[in-house]
Write a protein that holds these residues in place. Structure first.
Motif, PDB file in Angstrom:
ATOM      1  N   VAL A 220      42.800  40.925  30.704  1.00  0.00           N
ATOM      2  CA  VAL A 220      42.455  39.824  31.852  1.00  0.00           C
ATOM      3  C   VAL A 220      41.896  38.729  31.433  1.00  0.00           C
ATOM      4  O   VAL A 220      40.925  38.756  30.703  1.00  0.00           O
ATOM      5  CB  VAL A 220      41.866  40.237  33.126  1.00  0.00           C
ATOM      6  CG1 VAL A 220      41.583  39.296  34.183  1.00  0.00           C
ATOM      7  CG2 VAL A 220      42.551  41.678  33.851  1.00  0.00           C
ATOM      8  N   ASP A 221      42.300  37.405  31.840  1.00  0.00           N
ATOM      9  CA  ASP A 221      41.724  36.095  31.152  1.00  0.00           C
ATOM     10  C   ASP A 221      40.605  35.734  32.172  1.00  0.00           C
ATOM     11  O   ASP A 221      40.959  35.076  33.141  1.00  0.00           O
ATOM     12  CB  ASP A 221      42.784  34.869  31.006  1.00  0.00           C
ATOM     13  CG  ASP A 221      42.244  33.750  30.452  1.00  0.00           C
ATOM     14  OD1 ASP A 221      41.118  33.783  30.006  1.00  0.00           O
ATOM     15  OD2 ASP A 221      42.796  32.571  30.486  1.00  0.00           O
ATOM     16  N   GLN A 222      39.666  36.077  31.772  1.00  0.00           N
ATOM     17  CA  GLN A 222      38.315  36.041  32.733  1.00  0.00           C
ATOM     18  C   GLN A 222      38.181  34.209  32.949  1.00  0.00           C
ATOM     19  O   GLN A 222      38.056  33.659  31.735  1.00  0.00           O
ATOM     20  CB  GLN A 222      37.004  36.823  32.482  1.00  0.00           C
ATOM     21  CG  GLN A 222      37.342  38.055  32.239  1.00  0.00           C
ATOM     22  CD  GLN A 222      36.045  38.830  31.896  1.00  0.00           C
ATOM     23  OE1 GLN A 222      35.106  38.756  32.621  1.00  0.00           O
ATOM     24  NE2 GLN A 222      36.152  39.472  30.743  1.00  0.00           N
ATOM     25  N   LYS A 223      38.039  33.610  34.244  1.00  0.00           N
ATOM     26  CA  LYS A 223      37.492  32.415  34.193  1.00  0.00           C
ATOM     27  C   LYS A 223      36.315  32.201  34.853  1.00  0.00           C
ATOM     28  O   LYS A 223      35.545  33.102  35.314  1.00  0.00           O
ATOM     29  CB  LYS A 223      38.755  32.075  35.467  1.00  0.00           C
ATOM     30  CG  LYS A 223      40.144  32.192  35.206  1.00  0.00           C
ATOM     31  CD  LYS A 223      40.800  31.793  36.209  1.00  0.00           C
ATOM     32  CE  LYS A 223      42.476  31.839  35.997  1.00  0.00           C
ATOM     33  NZ  LYS A 223      43.209  31.295  36.869  1.00  0.00           N
ATOM     34  N   SER A 224      35.620  31.288  34.152  1.00  0.00           N
ATOM     35  CA  SER A 224      34.258  30.751  34.595  1.00  0.00           C
ATOM     36  C   SER A 224      34.083  29.838  35.613  1.00  0.00           C
ATOM     37  O   SER A 224      33.262  29.362  36.192  1.00  0.00           O
ATOM     38  CB  SER A 224      33.786  30.081  33.206  1.00  0.00           C
ATOM     39  OG  SER A 224      34.146  28.852  33.026  1.00  0.00           O
ATOM     40  N   THR A 225      35.273  29.539  36.313  1.00  0.00           N
ATOM     41  CA  THR A 225      35.199  28.692  37.541  1.00  0.00           C
ATOM     42  C   THR A 225      34.719  29.318  38.695  1.00  0.00           C
ATOM     43  O   THR A 225      34.772  30.586  38.853  1.00  0.00           O
ATOM     44  CB  THR A 225      36.545  28.049  37.850  1.00  0.00           C
ATOM     45  OG1 THR A 225      37.405  29.257  38.078  1.00  0.00           O
ATOM     46  CG2 THR A 225      37.162  27.103  36.804  1.00  0.00           C
ATOM     47  N   ALA A 226      34.396  28.429  39.453  1.00  0.00           N
ATOM     48  CA  ALA A 226      33.654  29.238  40.955  1.00  0.00           C
ATOM     49  C   ALA A 226      34.800  29.901  41.761  1.00  0.00           C
ATOM     50  O   ALA A 226      35.747  29.361  41.869  1.00  0.00           O
ATOM     51  CB  ALA A 226      32.658  28.129  41.632  1.00  0.00           C
ATOM     52  N   ALA A 227      34.153  30.743  42.278  1.00  0.00           N
ATOM     53  CA  ALA A 227      35.288  31.241  43.372  1.00  0.00           C
ATOM     54  C   ALA A 227      35.351  30.372  44.448  1.00  0.00           C
ATOM     55  O   ALA A 227      34.738  29.437  44.883  1.00  0.00           O
ATOM     56  CB  ALA A 227      34.665  32.560  43.762  1.00  0.00           C
ATOM     57  N   ALA A 228      36.631  30.508  44.976  1.00  0.00           N
ATOM     58  CA  ALA A 228      36.999  29.543  46.323  1.00  0.00           C
ATOM     59  C   ALA A 228      35.981  29.769  47.257  1.00  0.00           C
ATOM     60  O   ALA A 228      35.493  28.488  47.978  1.00  0.00           O
ATOM     61  CB  ALA A 228      38.606  30.057  46.654  1.00  0.00           C
ATOM     62  N   SER A 229      35.802  30.712  47.713  1.00  0.00           N
ATOM     63  CA  SER A 229      34.853  30.956  48.958  1.00  0.00           C
ATOM     64  C   SER A 229      34.280  32.387  48.890  1.00  0.00           C
ATOM     65  O   SER A 229      35.378  33.312  48.766  1.00  0.00           O
ATOM     66  CB  SER A 229      35.515  30.715  50.298  1.00  0.00           C
ATOM     67  OG  SER A 229      36.457  31.300  50.545  1.00  0.00           O
ATOM     68  N   SER A 237      28.546  31.461  45.488  1.00  0.00           N
ATOM     69  CA  SER A 237      29.802  30.981  45.315  1.00  0.00           C
ATOM     70  C   SER A 237      29.965  30.326  43.653  1.00  0.00           C
ATOM     71  O   SER A 237      30.976  30.062  43.203  1.00  0.00           O
ATOM     72  CB  SER A 237      30.267  29.593  46.095  1.00  0.00           C
ATOM     73  OG  SER A 237      28.933  28.678  45.908  1.00  0.00           O
ATOM     74  N   ALA A 238      28.687  30.194  43.041  1.00  0.00           N
ATOM     75  CA  ALA A 238      28.720  29.776  41.706  1.00  0.00           C
ATOM     76  C   ALA A 238      29.112  31.056  40.932  1.00  0.00           C
ATOM     77  O   ALA A 238      28.710  32.262  41.086  1.00  0.00           O
ATOM     78  CB  ALA A 238      27.289  29.563  41.307  1.00  0.00           C
ATOM     79  N   ALA A 239      30.008  30.821  39.862  1.00  0.00           N
ATOM     80  CA  ALA A 239      30.904  32.017  39.072  1.00  0.00           C
ATOM     81  C   ALA A 239      29.749  32.097  38.162  1.00  0.00           C
ATOM     82  O   ALA A 239      29.235  31.529  37.494  1.00  0.00           O
ATOM     83  CB  ALA A 239      31.942  31.473  38.552  1.00  0.00           C
ATOM     84  N   GLY A 255      38.505  44.592  48.554  1.00  0.00           N
ATOM     85  CA  GLY A 255      39.562  44.202  47.537  1.00  0.00           C
ATOM     86  C   GLY A 255      39.011  43.685  46.406  1.00  0.00           C
ATOM     87  O   GLY A 255      39.932  43.215  45.457  1.00  0.00           O
ATOM     88  N   LYS A 256      37.783  43.829  46.057  1.00  0.00           N
ATOM     89  CA  LYS A 256      37.042  43.429  44.841  1.00  0.00           C
ATOM     90  C   LYS A 256      36.552  44.381  44.214  1.00  0.00           C
ATOM     91  O   LYS A 256      36.098  45.534  44.689  1.00  0.00           O
ATOM     92  CB  LYS A 256      36.065  42.183  45.216  1.00  0.00           C
ATOM     93  CG  LYS A 256      36.696  40.992  45.841  1.00  0.00           C
ATOM     94  CD  LYS A 256      35.534  39.818  45.948  1.00  0.00           C
ATOM     95  CE  LYS A 256      36.311  38.581  46.657  1.00  0.00           C
ATOM     96  NZ  LYS A 256      35.213  37.628  46.531  1.00  0.00           N
ATOM     97  N   LEU A 257      36.154  44.202  42.627  1.00  0.00           N
ATOM     98  CA  LEU A 257      35.634  45.254  41.925  1.00  0.00           C
ATOM     99  C   LEU A 257      34.059  44.859  42.125  1.00  0.00           C
ATOM    100  O   LEU A 257      33.759  43.914  41.499  1.00  0.00           O
ATOM    101  CB  LEU A 257      36.098  45.260  40.560  1.00  0.00           C
ATOM    102  CG  LEU A 257      37.549  45.725  40.512  1.00  0.00           C
ATOM    103  CD1 LEU A 257      38.012  45.489  39.210  1.00  0.00           C
ATOM    104  CD2 LEU A 257      37.613  47.093  41.077  1.00  0.00           C
ATOM    105  N   LEU A 258      33.253  45.745  42.205  1.00  0.00           N
ATOM    106  CA  LEU A 258      31.664  45.839  42.275  1.00  0.00           C
ATOM    107  C   LEU A 258      31.087  46.537  40.886  1.00  0.00           C
ATOM    108  O   LEU A 258      31.316  47.838  40.943  1.00  0.00           O
ATOM    109  CB  LEU A 258      31.027  46.410  43.384  1.00  0.00           C
ATOM    110  CG  LEU A 258      31.654  45.667  44.982  1.00  0.00           C
ATOM    111  CD1 LEU A 258      30.664  46.339  45.650  1.00  0.00           C
ATOM    112  CD2 LEU A 258      31.566  44.224  44.834  1.00  0.00           C
ATOM    113  N   THR A 280      41.583  35.950  41.512  1.00  0.00           N
ATOM    114  CA  THR A 280      41.161  34.695  40.623  1.00  0.00           C
ATOM    115  C   THR A 280      40.638  34.816  39.288  1.00  0.00           C
ATOM    116  O   THR A 280      40.217  34.060  38.690  1.00  0.00           O
ATOM    117  CB  THR A 280      39.982  33.763  41.520  1.00  0.00           C
ATOM    118  OG1 THR A 280      38.887  34.644  41.687  1.00  0.00           O
ATOM    119  CG2 THR A 280      40.526  33.522  42.916  1.00  0.00           C
ATOM    120  N   ASN A 281      40.513  36.410  39.164  1.00  0.00           N
ATOM    121  CA  ASN A 281      39.968  36.573  37.715  1.00  0.00           C
ATOM    122  C   ASN A 281      38.503  35.885  37.575  1.00  0.00           C
ATOM    123  O   ASN A 281      38.272  35.628  36.204  1.00  0.00           O
ATOM    124  CB  ASN A 281      41.048  36.228  36.591  1.00  0.00           C
ATOM    125  CG  ASN A 281      42.160  37.279  36.691  1.00  0.00           C
ATOM    126  OD1 ASN A 281      42.220  38.089  37.354  1.00  0.00           O
ATOM    127  ND2 ASN A 281      43.361  36.777  36.167  1.00  0.00           N
TER     128      ASN A 281
END
Length: 681
Positions: A220-229, A237-239, A255-258, A280-281
Motif C-alpha cells: 500500500v502506498d501510504q499517503k501523508s495527505t490529511a484525511a478528507a473528514s 484531520s491532520a494526517a 471500516g478503518k484499521l485501528l 485514502t491509504n
C-alpha cells in the motif's frame, strides 16, 4: 435423460473429458462427432467454467478458428462458472444422450493430490487456477479438480477440501512482503492487511495487502495527505505516519484499521491509537480522553461491542504488566479497571478472546524466563477474575502464539516455549472448556513459530484460518491455510440453489422495472419479457424427465418466496428509514440544545473573566493598603520614641531649674546671692 451418476462438479469434469477437453485430449481440435457450431459453444463454456470470463485480447494473427472461439467465449460475458458447467453438460446430453454410460469410471475418488495448485480466492464467476492458452484452452487442467460453487460475499479458498485438518501453503502472486514477525493482521472485506512488524531487529511501518480474491500481494502506498473528514470519535484531520513498530494490535472499527500500542524506537509515555483509512491509504491520530495506560507492546486487545479491552504487555523498560484498561470507542475515553479476584500474573505475548459478549478469556503468554499455559476468565459484568480448569489435551506452555475465534471454537496457533516452536494447533471449545488438537505440523515450518498472525475467512460456506509470517530461527513471509470445518450461517432457502438465486434475481429485475420510464411507459412489458427469458434459463437446471407444468409451478413458488422476501426487506428498510428520521430529529434537538448550552457557557465564561479581573484589582489595592499600614506602624513607633525622648528632656530641664531656684544657705555661703544678684562690699 434422467439425472443420475456423479454430481457437480465431477459430472462436468467427466463430460469435459468425454468431449475431448483435458490433459489426455488435444486442445487444438475437438472430436469430429460435433458440428463446428457445437464445438465452438462447448469450447466457450469450458473456458468460462475453468478460466472465467474472457479477458484475453483478440489474437494478433487472426484466423477463422481462433476468431470463432474468441467470439463464442467473449459472448458469454460474466456468466458464472456453475452455469457454464450445467450448460456444457446439457448440450452434451442433447448431442449424445448416452455419453455417461460410455465414460469409464465417471466419478473417481477425490484425492488430496487431485488439485496440485491451490489458487485460493474465488469470487462469483471465477474458476480454478489453471495455466492456459487464451485460444487453445487449458494446458494442465486437473483431472479431478475441485471447483466450488461461489457466493457473492464469501471469500473462497479452493483446493483444501480433501483435508480439513492440515495446514496448506497455497500459491500466491505478486511481490511477497518482507519476512517478519510481531506484526499485526486484520481483514476488511475480501482483503487481509499486514501492518508493521520486526525483521532482523529492525521495526517496520509498511502496510501490505493480500487480495483474497486472487491471493495477490501488493504494498500500500501510504499517503501523508490529511484525511478528507474525520469519521471516528476523536479523529484528528491532520494526517500522521505510523512509526516503525512491532508488538502492536490491529482492530477493524468503522471500516478503518485501528493500530493500538506497540514497541517503537522512540516510545511515547502512554498508549497511542491511530486509524488507517483503507480508502485514502492515510493514517490519522485518534485523540483519547481519561488516563491513557502506559505505553507497551505484546499486549492483548479485544473488541467487545464498542469497547477495546486491553490486558497486560511489556513497557519500554521491560516491565511486565497485568493491568486492565478499557477504551470506549464511541467517546474515546480510557478507563483503568480494578477487577476483583486473582488476575493473571504479569505477562506479554499472550492471546485473548471474548465469549458471549461477556467473558474475556486470556491464555498463555510469557515472562522473561517462563511460558504459561494457564487460562483465566474475566466476567466483564461483575469485573471478577476466575481461573477455570479446562479438560482434554493440556496445551504446551507458549508465548508469541496467535489466537482466532471461529464460532464457539478458539484456535491457538504456533508460539514458542523458549526452546522450540510449538507444532500443535490447539482448539478450545468455549462451551465445554475442552482442549483438543486441531492440527499438527512437522519440522521447522512457519506455523510452529513465534509472532505469526492468523485471521479467519470464509471458504465455500466454511471458515478457514489464514496464517502469515513468524520467526522460528528465520523470518518468514509464507502464507498458510487451515480449513476448520466450521459452517457459516446458511442463506435463506430460496437462495440455496443457482436456479432459485436466478429466480430471485429476476424478481429484483421485475421490481425495478416497475419504475416509470422516461417515455411514459411503466416498464411492465419489459418485465414480462425479462422474467420469461429468465424462466427459460432456469429450465436448463431442471431435468427433462420432470413434468413441465410442475417445473413452472416450482419456479413460480420460488418467485413468490423471493417476492415475499423482497416485501419483508422493503418493510425493514421502511422501518429503518423511520428510525433514522427519528434519530435525525433527536440529533437536531441535541445539537440545538448543545448550541444553547455553548452560548450559556460562553456567557458564564465572560462573567468569570470579569470577576477574575475585579479580584485581581482588589488584590492589588489590598497589597497597597498593607504597605501603607506597614509604613504607618513604623511612623507610630518613631513618634512614640520621640515622645519618650521629649519627656525625658523635659524632666531633665525641670530638674535643673529647680536646683537653680533653691540655692538656700549653701548658696549664701558660697557667695551666690539669691536671684543671681551680686552683693556689694
Amino acid at each position: 435423460m434422467a439425472r443420475s451418476g456423479p454430481s457437480y462438479p465431477n459430472r462436468f469434469w467427466a463430460a469435459a473429458a468425454y468431449a475431448g477437453f483435458g490433459t489426455q485430449a488435444s486442445s487444438s481440435s475437438l472430436p469430429p462427432r460435433f458440428s463446428d457450431e457445437t464445438s465452438f459453444i462447448l469450447y466457450a463454456l469450458y473456458q468460462q467454467a475453468t478460466v472465467g470470463p474472457c479477458k484475453a485480447p483478440k489474437p494478433q494473427s487472426w484466423n477463422t478458428l481462433d476468431g470463432e472461439r474468441w467470439k463464442s467465449w467473449h459472448a458469454l460475458g460474466d456468466m458464472v462458472s456453475v452455469e457454464a458447467m450445467r450448460l456444457f453438460v446439457k448440450i452434451l446430453e442433447e448431442e449424445d444422450p448416452a455419453w455417461l454410460s460410455k465414460v469409464q469410471d465417471p466419478e473417481p475418488e477425490m484425492k488430496e493430490s487431485a488439485v496440485p495448485e491451490v489458487r485460493g480466492v474465488l469470487k462469483e464467476g471465477a474458476a480454478l487456477s489453471i495455466k492456459f492458452d487464451p485460444y487453445s484452452g487449458p494446458v494442465n487442467p486437473p483431472d479431478n479438480g475441485v471447483l466450488v460453487e461461489t457466493e457473492d460475499k464469501d471469500v473462497l479458498i479452493e483446493g483444501v477440501a480433501p483435508n480439513h485438518y492440515k495446514w496448506v501453503s497455497p500459491q500466491v502472486f505478486g511481490r511477497r512482503p518482507t519476512p517478519r514477525y510481531q506484526h499485526a493482521a486484520e481483514i476488511i472485506g475480501d482483503k487481509m492487511y499486514i501492518v508493521g512488524g520486526n525483521h532482523n531487529g529492525r521495526y517496520l511501518n509498511d502496510v501490505q495487502v493480500l487480495d483474497l480474491a486472487t491471493l495477490t500481494w501488493a504494498k500500500v502506498d501510504q499517503k501523508s495527505t490529511a484525511a478528507a473528514s474525520p469519521t471516528l470519535p476523536g479523529e484528528q484531520s491532520a494526517a500522521v505516519m505510523l512509526p516503525p513498530c512491532a508488538g502492536h494490535s490491529l482492530v477493524e472499527w468503522g471500516g478503518k484499521l485501528l493500530a493500538v500500542a506497540g514497541h517503537s524506537k522512540d516510545p511515547s509515555d502512554s498508549v497511542i491509537v491511530r486509524a488507517f483509512d483503507v480508502k485514502t491509504n492515510s493514517w490519522t491520530f485518534l485523540r483519547s480522553f481519561g488516563k491513557a495506560p502506559i505505553a507497551r507492546g505484546g499486549q492483548s486487545v479485544t473488541l467487545v461491542g464498542s469497547n477495546l479491552v486491553m490486558f497486560g504487555g511489556e513497557d519500554s523498560k521491560r516491565r511486565l504488566l497485568n493491568d486492565l484498561n478499557i477504551l470506549d470507542l464511541e467517546t474515546m475515553t480510557w478507563d483503568d479497571v480494578e477487577a476483583v479476584g486473582t488476575p493473571p500474573s504479569p505477562r506479554s505475548d499472550h492471546t485473548a478472546t471474548v465469549q458471549a459478549g461477556r467473558y474475556l478469556l486470556v491464555f498463555g503468554g510469557g515472562s522473561h524466563s517462563t511460558c504459561f499455559n494457564d487460562l483465566h476468565v474475566l466476567d466483564l459484568d461483575s469485573m471478577e477474575w476466575s481461573q477455570p480448569q479446562p479438560q482434554g489435551v493440556t496445551p504446551t506452555p507458549r508465548a508469541g502464539h496467535a489466537g482466532v475465534k471461529v464460532g464457539d471454537s478458539w484456535y491457538i496457533i504456533g508460539g514458542g516455549d523458549n526452546k522450540s516452536g510449538i507444532s500443535e494447533t490447539m482448539v478450545l471449545n468455549l462451551s465445554t472448556l475442552v482442549w483438543s488438537v486441531a492440527a499438527s505440523v512437522e519440522g521447522r515450518t512457519p506455523i510452529a513459530s513465534e509472532g505469526l498472525s492468523v485471521v479467519s475467512a470464509t471458504s465455500n460456506g466454511e471458515e478457514v484460518l489464514v496464517a502469515f509470517g513468524g520467526y522460528n530461527g528465520r523470518y518468514s513471509n509464507e502464507l498458510y491455510i487451515l480449513k476448520t470445518n466450521q459452517k457459516v450461517k446458511s442463506q435463506p432457502k430460496y437462495l440455496e440453489s443457482p436456479a432459485a438465486a436466478a429466480a430471485a434475481a429476476s424478481v429484483k429485475a421485475a421490481y425495478t422495472s416497475q419504475v416509470p420510464s422516461a417515455n411514459g411507459s411503466n416498464g411492465f412489458h419489459m418485465q414480462d419479457i425479462s422474467q420469461e427469458n429468465r424462466v427459460k434459463e432456469i429450465m436448463v437446471d431442471i431435468p427433462k424427465s420432470r413434468n413441465m407444468g410442475y417445473a413452472y409451478e416450482e419456479i413460480r413458488e420460488q418467485l413468490a418466496l423471493a417476492s415475499k422476501a423482497s416485501g419483508d426487506l422493503e418493510a425493514a428498510v421502511s422501518s429503518l428509514q423511520a428510525e433514522n428520521a427519528r434519530l435525525k430529529q433527536e440529533l437536531g434537538m441535541a445539537q440545538s440544545s448543545s448550541a444553547e448550552l455553548s452560548k450559556e457557557l460562553h456567557s458564564v465564561r465572560g462573567q468569570l473573566d470579569n470577576e477574575q479581573s475585579r479580584c485581581f484589582r482588589l488584590e492589588v489595592d489590598l497589597a497597597e493598603l498593607r504597605q501603607k499600614l506597614h509604613s504607618m506602624e513604623a511612623l507610630q513607633k518613631e513618634l512614640e520614641l520621640l515622645r519618650r525622648q521629649k519627656a525625658a528632656a523635659d524632666q531633665v530641664a525641670a530638674s535643673a531649674v529647680q536646683k537653680q531656684s533653691s540655692g538656700g544657705v549653701w548658696g549664701w555661703l558660697a557667695g551666690a546671692p539669691p536671684n543671681g544678684k551680686t552683693v556689694e562690699t
